[in-house]
Design an enzyme around this catalytic site. Structure first.
Site, PDB file in Angstrom:
ATOM      1  N   SER A 148       0.833  -1.196   0.000  1.00 40.93           N
ATOM      2  CA  SER A 148       0.000   0.000   0.000  1.00 40.93           C
ATOM      3  C   SER A 148       0.874   1.256   0.000  1.00 40.93           C
ATOM      4  O   SER A 148       1.696   1.432  -0.890  1.00 40.93           O
ATOM      5  CB  SER A 148      -0.957  -0.046   1.185  1.00 40.93           C
ATOM      6  OG  SER A 148      -2.019   0.851   1.014  1.00 40.93           O
ATOM      7  N   ASP A 278      -9.523  -6.058  -4.586  1.00 38.97           N
ATOM      8  CA  ASP A 278      -9.073  -4.884  -3.830  1.00 38.97           C
ATOM      9  C   ASP A 278     -10.056  -3.731  -4.033  1.00 38.97           C
ATOM     10  O   ASP A 278     -10.270  -3.281  -5.164  1.00 38.97           O
ATOM     11  CB  ASP A 278      -7.672  -4.472  -4.304  1.00 38.97           C
ATOM     12  CG  ASP A 278      -7.013  -3.441  -3.387  1.00 38.97           C
ATOM     13  OD1 ASP A 278      -7.745  -2.724  -2.673  1.00 38.97           O
ATOM     14  OD2 ASP A 278      -5.783  -3.355  -3.406  1.00 38.97           O
ATOM     15  N   HIS A 306      -7.571  -5.831  -0.343  1.00 36.71           N
ATOM     16  CA  HIS A 306      -6.379  -4.987  -0.210  1.00 36.71           C
ATOM     17  C   HIS A 306      -5.424  -5.512   0.858  1.00 36.71           C
ATOM     18  O   HIS A 306      -4.211  -5.364   0.735  1.00 36.71           O
ATOM     19  CB  HIS A 306      -6.819  -3.557   0.142  1.00 36.71           C
ATOM     20  CG  HIS A 306      -5.691  -2.573   0.172  1.00 36.71           C
ATOM     21  ND1 HIS A 306      -4.985  -2.221  -0.964  1.00 36.71           N
ATOM     22  CD2 HIS A 306      -5.140  -1.867   1.202  1.00 36.71           C
ATOM     23  CE1 HIS A 306      -4.057  -1.329  -0.636  1.00 36.71           C
ATOM     24  NE2 HIS A 306      -4.122  -1.111   0.663  1.00 36.71           N
TER      25      HIS A 306
END
Length: 337
Positions: A148, A278, A306
């Site tokens: 991320s 995601d 995610h």
């Protein structure tokens, strides 16, 4: 029943009752304390040791296991509002003889937080380079992993400090434009239009908002007790002002597409892992990276959101190990040729 035997049972029962009652009280009254104990226990169980490193007046907090050897060390960069312990679920499935380093990102957990610090993606990459130099991790090229926000930083790091790394793993990285808006991006747009940008979905302040964030980040539906949700919120609330400042910094024009702007400079062999479902960062980002990075291996995980590290830790660990084994084999073939 003999009185002495009866007394023995009473004493034994009382001895057992004290820790049980303490656990129940912690669960009901101080769930945040229980969460901290949980992470402490798993660090101990997995052999991860916590250390600090200083660069001038700046302090980095990190955990590590193993020592540098013939195989590359692995440095792991966590995502927005997380901390070094988020990697424990993957560490569990990695060999104990690998040298692993998990660092708290700038401003997070035990690493220095300063209003004067540069929290842009480029600024964070510079801080991580300082950390790497502090612990002399770049004596030999290492494998860099980021997820991320940490994936955005890892990609920029690989572009700006190519001599430090031998290979790269990006897990659902931020910093890329997308032709398809994710659920999270749509929510942000709605909040901007209603001028309620302070209600960022990734910064919960109630157990209900925490549950919503978990649903947003995960395809797998975890059944989390209300007390644990409260504990997770209690741990985060003191840091929420910082998280808001950081979030606005990394979505600013200076950082929003940092990985995209630097991806053509990445020369190290790169692995991209992305959850197909995601809802935070659209999976189409994987093809963007594949088209720009020459030696890019893409893995799309079905039935995964995610939070790849939490949802599919064993699979993720295996993919990283297989990728490193492939690179090691290719390197040996080149030397023999």
């Amino acid at each position: 029943m003999d009185l002495d035997v009866l007394n023995m049972f009473v004493i034994a029962g009382g001895t057992l009752a004290i820790p049980i009652l303490a656990f129940v009280a912690s669960f009901l009254l101080w769930p945040s304390a229980l969460i901290r104990i949980y992470y402490w226990y798993w660090r101990r169980a997995l052999g991860m040791q916590v250390r600090y490193a200083n660069y001038d007046d700046y302090q980095f907090c990190y955990s590590y296991r193993g020592r540098p050897g013939y195989r590359p060390s692995i440095l792991m960069l966590h995502g927005f509002s997380a901390h070094k312990d988020m990697w424990l679920s993957i560490v569990k499935f990695l060999p104990k003889n690998l040298h692993l380093v998990c660092v708290d990102m700038p401003g997070h957990e035990g690493t220095t937080r300063s209003d004067l610090d540069d929290y842009s993606i480029s600024g964070q990459a510079k801080r991580i380079h300082q950390f790497v130099e502090c612990i002399k991790l770049n004596r030999r090229p290492f494998h860099l992993v980021g997820t991320s926000m940490g994936g955005n930083v890892a990609g920029v790091y690989a572009a700006q400090y190519p001599e430090d790394i031998c290979s790269l793993t990006l897990i659902c990285p931020a910093g890329l434009p997308s032709t398809t808006d994710s659920k999270f991006i749509k929510q942000l747009r709605e909040l901007q239009e209603s001028e309620r940008i302070d209600r960022i979905p990734l910064i919960p302040s109630t157990p209900e908002e925490m549950a919503d964030m978990l649903k947003l980040c995960s395809y797998v539906r975890f059944k989390v007790p209300q007390q644990i949700l409260q504990g997770l919120v209690d741990v985060r609330i003191p840091h929420n002002d910082f998280y808001r400042k950081l979030f606005l910094e990394i979505v600013d024009e200076k950082s929003r597409h940092s990985l995209h702007e630097n991806m053509s400079k990445i020369k190290a062999p790169t692995q991209v892992i992305w959850g197909k479902q995601d809802q935070v960062l659209d999976v189409s980002g994987a093809s963007v990276l594949a088209s720009a990075i020459p030696d890019c291996h893409v893995y799309i995980l079905e039935n995964c959101g995610h939070s790849v590290v939490v949802e599919r830790p064993r699979k993720t660990a295996n993919l990283i190990l297989e990728f490193l084994a492939l690179l090691y084999s290719m390197d040996n073939n080149k030397k023999q040729a």
